[in-house]
Design a protein around this motif. Structure first.
Motif, PDB file in Angstrom:
ATOM      1  N   ASP A  29       0.861  -1.174   0.000  1.00 52.10           N
ATOM      2  CA  ASP A  29       0.000   0.000   0.000  1.00 52.10           C
ATOM      3  C   ASP A  29       0.900   1.226   0.000  1.00 52.10           C
ATOM      4  OD1 ASP A  29      -2.211   1.819   0.555  1.00 52.10           O
ATOM      5  OD2 ASP A  29      -3.254   0.098   1.399  1.00 52.10           O
ATOM      6  N   ILE A  30       0.320   2.437   0.025  1.00 51.99           N
ATOM      7  CA  ILE A  30       1.166   3.634   0.080  1.00 51.99           C
ATOM      8  C   ILE A  30       1.983   3.599   1.367  1.00 51.99           C
ATOM      9  CG2 ILE A  30      -0.427   4.972  -1.339  1.00 51.99           C
ATOM     10  CD1 ILE A  30      -1.267   6.513   1.170  1.00 51.99           C
ATOM     11  N   THR A  53       0.776   3.441   5.005  1.00 53.18           N
ATOM     12  CA  THR A  53      -0.057   2.266   5.262  1.00 53.18           C
ATOM     13  C   THR A  53       0.790   1.000   5.316  1.00 53.18           C
ATOM     14  OG1 THR A  53      -1.825   3.407   4.083  1.00 53.18           O
ATOM     15  CG2 THR A  53      -2.150   1.078   4.531  1.00 53.18           C
ATOM     16  N   PRO A  62       4.129  -6.254  -5.625  1.00 53.40           N
ATOM     17  CA  PRO A  62       5.011  -5.172  -6.073  1.00 53.40           C
ATOM     18  C   PRO A  62       4.354  -4.058  -6.867  1.00 53.40           C
ATOM     19  CG  PRO A  62       5.178  -7.021  -7.578  1.00 53.40           C
ATOM     20  CD  PRO A  62       4.175  -7.420  -6.521  1.00 53.40           C
ATOM     21  N   MET A  73       2.602  -1.463  -6.569  1.00 52.71           N
ATOM     22  CA  MET A  73       2.673  -0.046  -6.188  1.00 52.71           C
ATOM     23  C   MET A  73       4.096   0.491  -6.055  1.00 52.71           C
ATOM     24  SD  MET A  73      -0.715   0.307  -3.754  1.00 52.71           S
ATOM     25  CE  MET A  73      -0.510   2.071  -3.514  1.00 52.71           C
ATOM     26  N   GLY A  74       5.099  -0.358  -6.282  1.00 50.98           N
ATOM     27  CA  GLY A  74       6.465   0.138  -6.386  1.00 50.98           C
ATOM     28  C   GLY A  74       7.188   0.378  -5.070  1.00 50.98           C
ATOM     29  N   GLU A  75       8.336   1.048  -5.207  1.00 51.84           N
ATOM     30  CA  GLU A  75       9.318   1.176  -4.138  1.00 51.84           C
ATOM     31  C   GLU A  75       8.756   1.589  -2.777  1.00 51.84           C
ATOM     32  OE1 GLU A  75      12.646   3.649  -5.160  1.00 51.84           O
ATOM     33  OE2 GLU A  75      13.536   3.507  -3.166  1.00 51.84           O
ATOM     34  N   ASP A  76       8.027   2.710  -2.726  1.00 52.57           N
ATOM     35  CA  ASP A  76       7.615   3.202  -1.406  1.00 52.57           C
ATOM     36  C   ASP A  76       6.537   2.342  -0.748  1.00 52.57           C
ATOM     37  OD1 ASP A  76       5.907   4.169  -3.355  1.00 52.57           O
ATOM     38  OD2 ASP A  76       5.439   6.016  -2.312  1.00 52.57           O
ATOM     39  N   SER A  77       5.987   1.381  -1.488  1.00 52.38           N
ATOM     40  CA  SER A  77       5.059   0.441  -0.866  1.00 52.38           C
ATOM     41  C   SER A  77       5.805  -0.743  -0.241  1.00 52.38           C
ATOM     42  CB  SER A  77       4.039  -0.071  -1.894  1.00 52.38           C
ATOM     43  OG  SER A  77       4.634  -0.944  -2.831  1.00 52.38           O
ATOM     44  N   LYS A  99      -6.614  -4.094  -0.722  1.00 56.73           N
ATOM     45  CA  LYS A  99      -5.634  -4.387  -1.773  1.00 56.73           C
ATOM     46  C   LYS A  99      -5.256  -5.850  -1.788  1.00 56.73           C
ATOM     47  CE  LYS A  99      -4.142   0.423  -1.942  1.00 56.73           C
ATOM     48  NZ  LYS A  99      -4.849   0.990  -0.766  1.00 56.73           N
ATOM     49  N   GLY A 118       5.958   5.519  -5.979  1.00 53.94           N
ATOM     50  CA  GLY A 118       6.328   4.197  -6.507  1.00 53.94           C
ATOM     51  C   GLY A 118       5.452   3.730  -7.651  1.00 53.94           C
ATOM     52  N   ASP A 131       7.280   3.047 -10.806  1.00 59.30           N
ATOM     53  CA  ASP A 131       8.247   1.952 -10.958  1.00 59.30           C
ATOM     54  C   ASP A 131       7.798   0.904 -11.970  1.00 59.30           C
ATOM     55  OD1 ASP A 131      10.192   2.942  -9.234  1.00 59.30           O
ATOM     56  OD2 ASP A 131       9.170   2.133  -7.464  1.00 59.30           O
ATOM     57  N   PHE A 132       6.547   0.504 -11.888  1.00 61.47           N
ATOM     58  CA  PHE A 132       6.069  -0.570 -12.773  1.00 61.47           C
ATOM     59  C   PHE A 132       4.834  -0.165 -13.586  1.00 61.47           C
ATOM     60  CE2 PHE A 132       7.918  -2.739  -8.962  1.00 61.47           C
ATOM     61  CZ  PHE A 132       9.121  -3.093  -9.574  1.00 61.47           C
ATOM     62  N   GLN A 133       3.968   0.657 -13.010  1.00 60.75           N
ATOM     63  CA  GLN A 133       2.676   0.927 -13.644  1.00 60.75           C
ATOM     64  C   GLN A 133       2.817   1.698 -14.956  1.00 60.75           C
ATOM     65  OE1 GLN A 133       0.274   2.775 -10.530  1.00 60.75           O
ATOM     66  NE2 GLN A 133       1.011   1.273  -9.066  1.00 60.75           N
TER      67      GLN A 133
END
Lengths: 276, 276
Positions: free
Chosen positions: A99-100, A103, A124, A126-130, B96, B152, B155-157
């Protein structure tokens, strides 16, 4: 638990088996339903029976959440029971969270601080900061979804970008900018066969959590041929084929026999690779 | 709740505001800590204060799970309270989730059958069979992550495939093979600005759940300019900016004022678009 400790456990027990505690009230033996907490009673019996043959337990949160508050109590009791009685077992909360940042930080607090679980599966998308909020806990692990065992894994995970890199490969590559083989593992389904070769080119040293043998049809032999490293590098999960091997009062013995059988196959693989 | 009922609520209340119940025990006013269930006490006061100005509530599960069993009790009580006292509110479990088919089916049972919640956020990474188990419930919704509000998300989206299609676009396109605008919505962050134009080209009629105004800095005006449809098509969420508008005993009144302010802005947007 750090990587070296995990590897020591694997060598000592000649096993890299994870037993998936996907405990469903509709599938456990009927005589347990008269217990005060049938789910925990089932888990306790399964754990006592299989602990000599495995190095990890993986409760899938969905099965516990489906029972609401009662399910959470059973989940917490199960984790406590393993930690108290079998402290050498690696515990994986299969939750597929992500999640963000603020969260994800809440989830990290729940699983790593309050429950003191070793690892958590994370999605994965939502990327790095998740993902990074999970990485600052000493001895704790993120297990990131890379190439899953289900049919739908083909929908997005295999999509190639302009340079020919597939999404799961990008996840493997990118995530190494945030983490390393001491705090991150990856989920790779046993049903993916030779894809393990491609994966090992990108993450030669990381542990992989491998679901999909047993009920989902993946081959242990193939997983080992293409995925094993000098430090084993594999945690292979079996859920239904072990915990529901028998639905009578004999269920724990049947689970023990089944886990023992898989452990023997794993010992052979470890010997063939000269790890033990 | 079906799409037509949701739209009727939006017109009647001249609002498409969702209040995010990201209730953190560390952030609620101190005087509530003496209550038996401080989280529920906080939520109840926030709900009573804001209900006239919003059409949906979105508890984020992470905040409740972080408190274990107590958190689940507070979550279930919150859902029951909304359903009983404000049955016209659309409830979103921001969880999620997304897992292999039989596990997603367990989650569907939990959220749609047992808790009777209107909708659930789902992560798309595992593809079709991780999403479809949620789609067979009449009047229930999957809200699929498409383009999220966090850093993030890049990164992928945004990864482009060989044909130049970005991953979030593929998620929007592919998922329409499994679902339609009567049982699926998409998460699109308010921070994504003109990307809403690209999104509306692929999903002209679907509702979008839009987090990221308020604390995350997205613009309501921009979201409406590029994302609104003749049936509104937007549920815009604000969490922290409303529920933590004030940390004194006056918190509920402050949340009411803040929600009222956003509702007024929304009414203007709906009038400008000749929806009301």
């Amino acid at each position: 638990m750090n990587k070296q400790e995990l590897f020591e456990n694997i060598k000592r027990k000649q096993s890299f088996l994870c037993v998936g505690l996907d405990t469903d009230i509709k599938k456990i033996p009927g005589h347990l339903l008269k217990e005060e907490d049938p789910i925990f009673a089932f888990n306790k019996a399964i754990i006592d029976a299989t602990a000599p043959y495995c190095i990890a337990y993986k409760p899938n949160l969905a099965f516990y959440e489906s029972m609401g508050v009662k399910g959470w109590i059973a989940f917490e009791k199960t984790v406590e029971y393993i930690k108290k009685n079998y402290p050498d077992q690696f515990i994986i909360a299969d939750a597929k969270r992500g999640d963000i940042g603020n969260t994800s930080a809440m989830y990290a607090r729940t699983f790593f601080e309050e429950l003191d679980i070793d690892s958590l599966t994370v999605a994965p998308y939502m990327g790095e900061d998740s993902v990074t909020p999970f990485l600052s806990y000493e001895g704790k692990w993120v297990i990131l979804l890379a190439l899953t065992s289900n049919k739908g894994s083909h929908d997005f995970q295999l999509t190639e970008d302009k340079e020919g890199e597939r999404l799961f490969e990008k996840v493997l590559r990118k995530s190494q900018e945030w983490a390393n083989d001491q705090n991150m593992m990856y989920v790779v389904g046993a049903t993916q066969g030779r894809m393990f070769e491609d994966i090992r080119r990108i993450v030669p040293n990381h542990f992989l959590l491998v679901p999909g043998i047993g009920a989902q049809g993946g081959s242990l032999e193939e997983v080992c041929r293409y995925g094993m490293t000098p430090e084993c590098g594999l945690i292979v999960n079996s859920s239904r084929a072990i915990i529901y091997a028998d639905k009578s009062e004999n269920f724990a013995q049947a689970a023990k026999d089944e886990a023992g059988k898989v452990q023997k196959q794993m010992a052979e693989q470890l010997k063939a690779a000269r790890i033990v």
